[in-house]
Design a protein around this motif. Structure first.
Motif, mmCIF file in Angstrom:
data_model
loop_
_atom_site.group_PDB
_atom_site.id
_atom_site.type_symbol
_atom_site.label_atom_id
_atom_site.label_comp_id
_atom_site.label_asym_id
_atom_site.label_seq_id
_atom_site.Cartn_x
_atom_site.Cartn_y
_atom_site.Cartn_z
ATOM 1 N N LEU A 1 28.427 -57.884 -68.242
ATOM 2 C CA LEU A 1 28.461 -57.994 -66.780
ATOM 3 C C LEU A 1 26.921 -58.325 -66.084
ATOM 4 N N LEU A 2 26.043 -57.404 -66.657
ATOM 5 C CA LEU A 2 24.745 -57.882 -66.004
ATOM 6 C C LEU A 2 24.207 -58.972 -66.492
ATOM 7 N N ARG A 3 24.401 -59.282 -67.658
ATOM 8 C CA ARG A 3 23.863 -60.461 -68.323
ATOM 9 C C ARG A 3 24.512 -61.743 -67.769
ATOM 10 N N SER A 4 25.576 -61.668 -67.387
ATOM 11 C CA SER A 4 26.107 -62.922 -66.683
ATOM 12 C C SER A 4 25.799 -63.100 -65.482
ATOM 13 N N MET A 5 25.631 -61.893 -64.570
ATOM 14 C CA MET A 5 25.204 -62.000 -62.931
ATOM 15 C C MET A 5 23.970 -62.453 -63.053
ATOM 16 N N SER A 6 22.883 -62.021 -63.855
ATOM 17 C CA SER A 6 21.502 -62.222 -63.667
ATOM 18 C C SER A 6 21.091 -63.697 -63.592
#
Length: 419
Positions: free
Chosen positions: A24-29
């Motif tokens: 999730l963090l990877r995508s959001m960044s």
């Protein structure tokens, strides 16, 4: 090309476990500048962060103070949390800073299963019959009125903690205190904390949906595998991009009514329902992304990115929900056989794995002591495997082969039987 400082700033309250939330963090960044507020300094999260604040605790007061400090320096576009214990804090930040999101009172209503039941009952929506109890005697009387078997569960816990199917008064008496005493951080101190509910026959599903301007769009239907009765440990999930329930009118009508009754207007929800002979009936609604890698499975099966969709709606933007792939993805979790097993080694043998195998993840290290449910729940898992395939059968075969490839060695296992 968008420069980093031009990306919207998104606050995220706690990151959770890396194996379950890093995607999730990877995508959001890629689309957002992510500022993490947590009680521990970031480590694995660092490549995906624009900034971070370490707070003394993640209660509402500390989180609000940290959010105010960030907002005093630069404009914040949104806030979110995918952790059950922190969704109310995120809603309070949204209210104070004037950000998009569902009202904090509504988020509390989702966290409090009795409040959820009460709101749905007032709206006449399908769900199990229920009573709230504060003592073993009250629970026994409620079960007699509802009729055995019944399900007992904590009022505000998550992750199936303390949820038990009981078939008779002796079983309820034996299980009541453990259910009552499940710790629930950052929840009100209720006097009466155990729900007694009618047991519903039928398979259980989960629905991850994005809500924007009150419009509910179901994205992923998770078909659950549940084990370790009388408990409800979720041992696996399967998500099919072409699941017919995504367009089932009865389910869509139920989901819309549930979200309207609770007041959910903007954000992401994870609803759990039983498919009974009378139609879908709600088990619970969580005001966050689903756990157990269910949104990840949805992403791998359909191409819809849950991290970006959840971040978009948290910032008031219309989420992108059109699928770009068609497939079936599944996850399976593995546990030790005995309570208090000391891990000697754990891993997977590459021989015999399917080409549909996606992830093989070990969750424990040598020296860790783990137990299967009930003594251990999520923390009793020793490994997980995911698979992505064209059909449900191929996906299940790949997970079976991954299970056969698991190599787990334990020392000094407890001789106590699993209860």
């Amino acid at each position: 090309m968008t420069h980093p400082q031009e990306k919207p700033l998104l606050l995220v309250i706690t990151s959770g476990l890396r194996h379950y939330r890093e995607y999730l963090l990877r995508s959001m960044s890629h689309r957002y500048r992510v500022h993490l507020i947590d009680s521990v300094a970031p480590t694995w999260e660092l490549p995906y962060l624009y900034g971070s604040t370490v707070v003394s605790d993640t209660g509402a007061r500390s989180v609000l103070e940290a959010a105010r400090e960030v907002a005093a320096r630069e404009a914040v576009s949104g806030v979110m949390s995918w952790h059950e214990e922190h969704i109310v804090q995120a809603a309070l930040v949204a209210e104070e800073l004037g950000l998009p999101g569902t009202a904090a009172d509504t988020v509390r209503r989702c966290r409090d299963k009795f409040a959820t039941r009460t709101a749905l009952a007032a709206a006449g929506l399908p769900q199990p019959r229920f009573e709230l109890t504060g003592s073993r005697e009250e629970a026994l009387a409620a079960a007699e009125r509802l009729g055995y078997p019944v399900v007992i569960k904590p009022r505000a816990a998550g992750g199936s903690q303390g949820v038990v199917l009981v078939h008779d008064p002796a079983g309820l008496s034996r299980q009541f205190e453990t259910t009552r005493d499940v710790p629930v951080p950052h929840a009100p101190d209720f006097d009466r904390v155990v729900l007694v509910e009618e047991y519903l026959e039928g398979p259980e599903i989960s629905v991850d949906a994005v809500v924007h301007g009150g419009c509910v769009t179901p994205l992923f239907v998770g078909r659950k595998e549940v084990g370790y009765p009388p408990y409800f440990e979720e041992t696996g999930h399967r998500v099919d991009s072409a699941d017919p329930l995504l367009s089932d009118p009865d389910l869509l009508r139920a989901l819309t009514g549930i979200h309207e009754a609770l007041g959910c207007s903007d954000g992401w929800t994870h609803s759990e329902l039983k498919l009974t002979p009378q139609g879908p009936k709600l088990i619970e609604v969580n005001g966050r992304l689903g756990g157990d890698l269910i949104p990840y499975l949805g992403m791998r099966a359909s191409g819809i990115d849950p991290g970006l969709a959840a971040a978009d709606v948290a910032c008031g933007a219309a989420p992108h929900t059109a699928p770009s792939a068609a497939g079936v993805a599944g996850v399976r979790f593995f546990y030790p056989e005995h309570n208090d097993s000391v891990i000697a080694s754990v891993g997977f043998d590459d021989d015999g794995l399917s080409t549909e195998t996606d992830l093989l993840v070990t969750l424990v290290e040598p020296g860790d002591v783990v137990s299967p449910p009930r003594q251990g729940l999520i923390d009793g898992r020793v490994a997980l495997a995911t698979a992505v395939a064209a059909t449900a059968r191929e996906c299940a075969d790949a997970l079976d082969r991954a299970q056969g490839a698991l190599r787990l060695s334990v020392t000094e296992p407890s001789l106590a039987p699993v209860r």
